[in-house]
Design an enzyme around this catalytic site. Structure first.
Site, PDB file in Angstrom:
ATOM      1  N   SER A  82     -73.247 -60.026 -58.415  1.00  0.00           N
ATOM      2  CA  SER A  82     -71.717 -60.895 -59.247  1.00  0.00           C
ATOM      3  C   SER A  82     -71.885 -61.333 -59.848  1.00  0.00           C
ATOM      4  CB  SER A  82     -70.867 -60.783 -57.944  1.00  0.00           C
ATOM      5  OG  SER A  82     -70.403 -59.260 -57.225  1.00  0.00           O
ATOM      6  N   LYS A  85     -70.172 -61.364 -63.067  1.00  0.00           N
ATOM      7  CA  LYS A  85     -68.940 -61.260 -63.952  1.00  0.00           C
ATOM      8  C   LYS A  85     -68.343 -61.712 -64.411  1.00  0.00           C
ATOM      9  CE  LYS A  85     -67.169 -58.405 -58.930  1.00  0.00           C
ATOM     10  NZ  LYS A  85     -68.987 -58.325 -58.874  1.00  0.00           N
ATOM     11  N   SER A 140     -65.038 -61.345 -55.363  1.00  0.00           N
ATOM     12  CA  SER A 140     -65.836 -60.713 -55.628  1.00  0.00           C
ATOM     13  C   SER A 140     -65.818 -59.018 -55.579  1.00  0.00           C
ATOM     14  CB  SER A 140     -67.425 -60.631 -55.210  1.00  0.00           C
ATOM     15  OG  SER A 140     -68.565 -60.857 -56.455  1.00  0.00           O
TER      16      SER A 140
END
Length: 379
Positions: A82, A85, A140
């Site tokens: 993640s 992101k 997340s």
């Protein structure tokens, strides 16, 4: 849902990958190395570094000057989880006003991979853009990423724009397959690239505020809300990790394939440092502990360290274009299957049009199951 049946997740991601320019899948083989030749050398670059570092790759940089103060396997291509992101936010964050309201549909959540980390978005509920970004940064939430991606014109468009953004930032180790960082073959980045993403994002006040937010109230329908907490343990001091004095953010990640990844930023004495740590070998808190140790080094012994490289500037902001060529930088290569520069894995088929078609025909995305005992996928 209305109209034609939705594509399967495999087909959707396959079409998204096919929509990318073929050059986007090319790894950064380099005799000219992005950020400087030392970043491709074997071993630790820098002096008097902490002794007990187990990560497969890491990097310490000055956020303002862009000087890389120390590194290890800076350009090794690894699964980012993640932390990807950050690139999603770099790409999409400025497109929508934070006060804009959006009612979520079932279709916008239909392609969220099973096993994803979720903030708890429900179809039929209206959210502000600010709340959706809180879901991305604090929890997340892959559900929040997918809603924002659909608002942005769909998954394929968002993936293509993320890849283009990576190229503008000269993050040439990065190949985007999904916007949320979930495990997909070929989804790769590096400690160097993740640090570029964080540095670029922190120039934006909203990005900086979101990644520094510890808790927020999130809509549950009607007038009800529930509290969400940031999963960055150096920021919140949870699960046995001490908060780091001066920490700004930025983004943590975990999947069963990627292991733990983290990019952190902290300010002390008017100086801001960036640290990225990828895939430490020891326990779940190691990614935070090794980040803290490298930040301590940077604010201490690293304050007088000479640069071993540099974070390049975005092309759109006047950065000088680096054009890697040849077959150098092999020191950064990982073992077979790791996605390193000399990785012979089947994903390398994507570096040509024939490979793309072949892989799409095979439908070969290998999704991993989350490790239930600790953290969900895409943390």
């Amino acid at each position: 849902m209305h109209g034609s049946p939705p594509l399967s997740r495999r087909a959707a991601f396959g079409l998204a990958a096919a929509a990318l320019p073929l050059a986007a899948a090319t790894p950064a083989h380099a005799s000219t190395v992005v950020g400087g030749a030392r970043l491709a050398r074997a071993g630790i670059q820098g002096t008097n570094l902490p002794k007990k570092l187990t990560a497969a790759a890491w990097l310490v940089a000055d956020c303002d000057s862009g000087e890389v103060l120390a590194s290890f396997n800076a350009h090794k291509r690894l699964a980012p989880a993640s932390t990807l992101k950050m690139l999603f936010a770099d790409t999409v964050l400025r497109k929508f006003d934070r006060a804009e309201r959006h009612k979520v549909s079932e279709a916008e959540l239909a392609d969220v991979p099973s096993g994803s980390s979720l903030v708890g978005i429900k179809p039929g509920i209206t959210y502000t853009v600010e709340q959706l970004w809180q879901g991305v940064f604090l929890r997340s939430g892959n559900d929040a990423v997918h809603v924002l991606s659909h608002m942005n014109g769909g998954m394929a468009k968002t993936i293509a724009e993320m890849q283009a953004k990576a190229e503008d930032l000269q993050a040439l180790d990065t190949h985007v397959v999904s916007p949320d960082g979930f495990d997909h073959k070929g989804q790769l980045s590096s400690a160097y690239d993740l640090t570029l993403f964080a540095r670029h994002g922190l120039k934006d006040a909203d990005f900086r505020a979101y990644c520094h937010t510890r808790t927020a109230d999130f809509p549950a329908g009607g007038k009800k809300t529930f509290q969400i907490q940031n999963t960055d343990r150096l920021l919140t001091g949870t699960w046995g990790v001490k908060t780091y004095d001066g920490l700004i953010g930025v983004k943590n990640g975990y999947t069963s394939n990627a292991g733990n990844t983290f990019t952190g930023a902290a300010t002390r004495g008017g100086r801001t440092l960036l640290v990225t740590v990828m895939h430490p070998k020891s326990g779940y808190n190691a990614v935070y502990e090794e980040t803290a140790a490298l930040l301590d080094w940077g604010f201490g012994k690293g304050s007088s360290a000479g640069a071993v490289g540099a974070l390049v500037e975005p092309l759109s902001e006047g950065g000088k274009k680096v054009t890697p060529s040849g077959k150098g930088a092999t020191a950064a290569a990982g073992p077979p299957g790791s996605g390193g520069f000399d990785d012979p894995s089947p994903w390398r088929l994507l570096e040509g049009a024939g490979g793309t078609v072949a892989l799409l025909a095979a439908g070969g995305w290998a999704l991993r199951r989350r490790r239930k005992s600790e953290s969900p996928q895409g943390d």
